[in-house]
Design a protein around this motif. Structure first.
Motif, PDB file in Angstrom:
ATOM      1  N   ALA A 184       0.822  -1.206   0.000  1.00  0.00           N
ATOM      2  CA  ALA A 184       0.000   0.000   0.000  1.00  0.00           C
ATOM      3  C   ALA A 184       0.863   1.266   0.000  1.00  0.00           C
ATOM      4  O   ALA A 184       0.750   2.108  -0.877  1.00  0.00           O
ATOM      5  N   GLU A 185       1.727   1.420   1.019  1.00  0.00           N
ATOM      6  CA  GLU A 185       2.572   2.607   1.116  1.00  0.00           C
ATOM      7  C   GLU A 185       4.044   2.221   1.147  1.00  0.00           C
ATOM      8  O   GLU A 185       4.390   1.057   1.352  1.00  0.00           O
ATOM      9  N   PHE A 186       4.886   3.233   0.925  1.00  0.00           N
ATOM     10  CA  PHE A 186       6.315   3.072   1.158  1.00  0.00           C
ATOM     11  C   PHE A 186       6.564   3.429   2.622  1.00  0.00           C
ATOM     12  O   PHE A 186       6.418   4.586   3.015  1.00  0.00           O
ATOM     13  N   LEU A 187       6.917   2.452   3.424  1.00  0.00           N
ATOM     14  CA  LEU A 187       7.049   2.663   4.856  1.00  0.00           C
ATOM     15  C   LEU A 187       8.463   3.088   5.230  1.00  0.00           C
ATOM     16  O   LEU A 187       9.418   2.859   4.489  1.00  0.00           O
ATOM     17  N   GLN A 188       8.592   3.720   6.395  1.00  0.00           N
ATOM     18  CA  GLN A 188       9.894   4.058   6.941  1.00  0.00           C
ATOM     19  C   GLN A 188       9.810   3.988   8.464  1.00  0.00           C
ATOM     20  O   GLN A 188       8.722   4.045   9.044  1.00  0.00           O
ATOM     21  N   SER A 189      10.950   3.856   9.097  1.00  0.00           N
ATOM     22  CA  SER A 189      10.993   3.748  10.557  1.00  0.00           C
ATOM     23  C   SER A 189      10.677   5.107  11.188  1.00  0.00           C
ATOM     24  O   SER A 189      10.737   6.152  10.525  1.00  0.00           O
ATOM     25  N   ARG A 190      10.342   5.076  12.462  1.00  0.00           N
ATOM     26  CA  ARG A 190      10.084   6.322  13.169  1.00  0.00           C
ATOM     27  C   ARG A 190      11.336   7.193  13.218  1.00  0.00           C
ATOM     28  O   ARG A 190      11.246   8.429  13.173  1.00  0.00           O
ATOM     29  N   GLU A 191      12.482   6.563  13.322  1.00  0.00           N
ATOM     30  CA  GLU A 191      13.736   7.318  13.353  1.00  0.00           C
ATOM     31  C   GLU A 191      13.968   8.048  12.030  1.00  0.00           C
ATOM     32  O   GLU A 191      14.372   9.225  12.019  1.00  0.00           O
ATOM     33  N   ASP A 192      13.710   7.364  10.905  1.00  0.00           N
ATOM     34  CA  ASP A 192      13.869   8.002   9.600  1.00  0.00           C
ATOM     35  C   ASP A 192      12.832   9.106   9.400  1.00  0.00           C
ATOM     36  O   ASP A 192      13.129  10.151   8.806  1.00  0.00           O
ATOM     37  N   ARG A 193      11.642   8.847   9.890  1.00  0.00           N
ATOM     38  CA  ARG A 193      10.585   9.867   9.776  1.00  0.00           C
ATOM     39  C   ARG A 193      10.953  11.123  10.571  1.00  0.00           C
ATOM     40  O   ARG A 193      10.696  12.261  10.138  1.00  0.00           O
ATOM     41  N   ALA A 194      11.579  10.937  11.724  1.00  0.00           N
ATOM     42  CA  ALA A 194      11.946  12.078  12.575  1.00  0.00           C
ATOM     43  C   ALA A 194      12.978  12.982  11.898  1.00  0.00           C
ATOM     44  O   ALA A 194      13.067  14.170  12.226  1.00  0.00           O
ATOM     45  N   ALA A 226      14.617  28.553   0.954  1.00  0.00           N
ATOM     46  CA  ALA A 226      13.389  27.754   1.015  1.00  0.00           C
ATOM     47  C   ALA A 226      13.459  26.549   0.086  1.00  0.00           C
ATOM     48  O   ALA A 226      13.153  25.415   0.483  1.00  0.00           O
ATOM     49  N   VAL A 227      13.876  26.768  -1.145  1.00  0.00           N
ATOM     50  CA  VAL A 227      13.930  25.688  -2.130  1.00  0.00           C
ATOM     51  C   VAL A 227      15.017  24.677  -1.762  1.00  0.00           C
ATOM     52  O   VAL A 227      14.818  23.460  -1.887  1.00  0.00           O
ATOM     53  N   LEU A 228      16.156  25.158  -1.275  1.00  0.00           N
ATOM     54  CA  LEU A 228      17.235  24.236  -0.894  1.00  0.00           C
ATOM     55  C   LEU A 228      16.838  23.387   0.313  1.00  0.00           C
ATOM     56  O   LEU A 228      17.190  22.206   0.387  1.00  0.00           O
ATOM     57  N   MET A 229      16.097  23.971   1.248  1.00  0.00           N
ATOM     58  CA  MET A 229      15.647  23.164   2.381  1.00  0.00           C
ATOM     59  C   MET A 229      14.671  22.089   1.927  1.00  0.00           C
ATOM     60  O   MET A 229      14.703  20.954   2.416  1.00  0.00           O
ATOM     61  N   GLN A 230      13.823  22.416   0.968  1.00  0.00           N
ATOM     62  CA  GLN A 230      12.906  21.407   0.441  1.00  0.00           C
ATOM     63  C   GLN A 230      13.653  20.343  -0.364  1.00  0.00           C
ATOM     64  O   GLN A 230      13.275  19.174  -0.370  1.00  0.00           O
ATOM     65  N   ALA A 231      14.724  20.748  -1.033  1.00  0.00           N
ATOM     66  CA  ALA A 231      15.554  19.763  -1.737  1.00  0.00           C
ATOM     67  C   ALA A 231      16.161  18.780  -0.741  1.00  0.00           C
ATOM     68  O   ALA A 231      16.181  17.562  -0.977  1.00  0.00           O
ATOM     69  N   TYR A 232      16.647  19.302   0.368  1.00  0.00           N
ATOM     70  CA  TYR A 232      17.246  18.428   1.384  1.00  0.00           C
ATOM     71  C   TYR A 232      16.190  17.550   2.051  1.00  0.00           C
ATOM     72  O   TYR A 232      16.496  16.430   2.454  1.00  0.00           O
ATOM     73  N   ARG A 233      14.958  18.050   2.116  1.00  0.00           N
ATOM     74  CA  ARG A 233      13.877  17.231   2.672  1.00  0.00           C
ATOM     75  C   ARG A 233      13.722  15.923   1.905  1.00  0.00           C
ATOM     76  O   ARG A 233      13.472  14.868   2.475  1.00  0.00           O
ATOM     77  N   TRP A 234      13.872  15.984   0.573  1.00  0.00           N
ATOM     78  CA  TRP A 234      13.754  14.769  -0.241  1.00  0.00           C
ATOM     79  C   TRP A 234      15.054  13.971  -0.261  1.00  0.00           C
ATOM     80  O   TRP A 234      15.041  12.745  -0.367  1.00  0.00           O
ATOM     81  N   ILE A 235      16.190  14.646  -0.153  1.00  0.00           N
ATOM     82  CA  ILE A 235      17.472  13.945  -0.069  1.00  0.00           C
ATOM     83  C   ILE A 235      17.521  13.095   1.200  1.00  0.00           C
ATOM     84  O   ILE A 235      18.039  11.977   1.204  1.00  0.00           O
ATOM     85  N   GLU A 236      16.968  13.610   2.266  1.00  0.00           N
ATOM     86  CA  GLU A 236      17.030  12.944   3.572  1.00  0.00           C
ATOM     87  C   GLU A 236      15.927  11.898   3.755  1.00  0.00           C
ATOM     88  O   GLU A 236      15.964  11.123   4.709  1.00  0.00           O
ATOM     89  N   ASP A 237      14.981  11.839   2.829  1.00  0.00           N
ATOM     90  CA  ASP A 237      13.861  10.900   2.949  1.00  0.00           C
ATOM     91  C   ASP A 237      14.334   9.483   2.607  1.00  0.00           C
ATOM     92  O   ASP A 237      14.788   9.217   1.480  1.00  0.00           O
TER      93      ASP A 237
END
Length: 288
Positions: A184-194, A226-237
């Motif tokens: 159903a979804e792509f899951l991740q651990s609570r630590e990764d989510r944090a 703003a855009v670079l922080m959002q880029a890092y949001r996906w890099i860190e996912d």
């Protein structure tokens, strides 16, 4: 309230003592007394508000209309703070509704969620809906659009370049593998989510980017906080499979390295996020 507080048992008791007709008259008289008291309280409150002296605060607002052959100017509006909400956005809405319907600005949620009402208030980028009115009536509050951006009209900046830069980082999940049957979804651990905390809350109001001198000088090439922080949001996912590609696209002298850690971005963020830290983390990943 008096009428509704009488239970059926109490009605029966009243009926047995004074008769059905007497009970109705008692209830009616009690309701009348309640309504009369309520009306008196309202009148007293209205009188107190009316007798309260005016507390006039002046607002100097940037005005410019592209359809008029006139240079930008500041227009001054008096507002009675005793008859106005506590926020800058309340004052702007009051001015538009009661004094000048031509005043133009963006607004939507009024709760610091949408980012629409971002503007420069008394020299600092912030959200009008989260910015309290200064009670000092001796000083006028000055309101400008976000700095170093093209202005559409009055307090409305042109966000086209900002959104185009946001689109360029492909801000959506790019998993490295297809879903398995029944997944159903792509899951991740609570630590990764944090690890995403402090980044996903960004509302793209552009307060940080338009407070950055590097962005003022190179808005056509530098992506901005703003855009670079959002880029890092996906890099860190942890669910994303395009980390190497995302980093490679950011490894550019202007896109990323125009950041000189001035940290204006972190100072003005109305959501109390830290874009400067996210940019530093991107640089660290590229260095390793």
């Amino acid at each position: 309230k008096t009428c509704s507080s009488l239970t059926s048992q109490q009605n029966n008791m009243l009926s047995s003592v004074v008769g059905r007709q007497g009970a109705k008259q008692l209830v009616a008289s009690q309701a009348a007394r309640f309504l009369a008291t309520e009306a008196a309280l309202k009148a007293d409150g209205a009188a107190k508000i009316t007798n309260k002296p005016e507390k006039i605060k002046y607002f100097k607002v940037y005005r410019w209309d592209p359809e008029q052959s006139q240079r930008p100017y500041l227009s001054t509006y008096p507002v009675d703070l005793n008859d106005c909400g506590p926020m800058i956005l309340d004052a702007l809405i009051k001015i538009k509704n009661e004094q000048d319907p031509t005043l133009t600005f963006r607004r939507s949620c009024r709760e610091g969620i949408c980012g629409s009402c971002a503007m420069n208030i008394n020299g600092a980028n912030t959200l009008a809906c989260l910015s309290y009115i200064d009670d000092d009536t001796a000083k006028a509050t000055k309101i400008y659009p976000l700095p170093h951006m093209y202005v559409v009209k009055d307090l409305v900046p042109d966000m086209g370049n900002f959104y185009e830069q946001y689109r360029s980082i492909e801000p959506w999940l790019q998993p490295g593998e297809e879903k398995k049957e029944g997944q159903a979804e792509f899951l991740q651990s609570r630590e990764d989510r944090a690890k995403l905390d402090g980044m996903y809350e960004c509302i793209l109001c552009a307060c940080c980017s338009t407070a950055c001198p590097s962005y003022w000088w190179n808005a056509d090439k530098y992506l901005g906080p703003a855009v670079l922080m959002q880029a890092y949001r996906w890099i860190e996912d942890s669910r994303d499979g395009s980390t190497k590609k995302r980093l490679a696209e950011l490894d550019d002298a202007f896109k990323l390295y125009r950041c000189h850690t001035i940290m204006n971005c972190t100072k003005v963020c109305p959501k109390h996020l830290n874009p400067g830290k996210a940019i530093a983390n991107i640089k660290k990943k590229l260095a390793h």
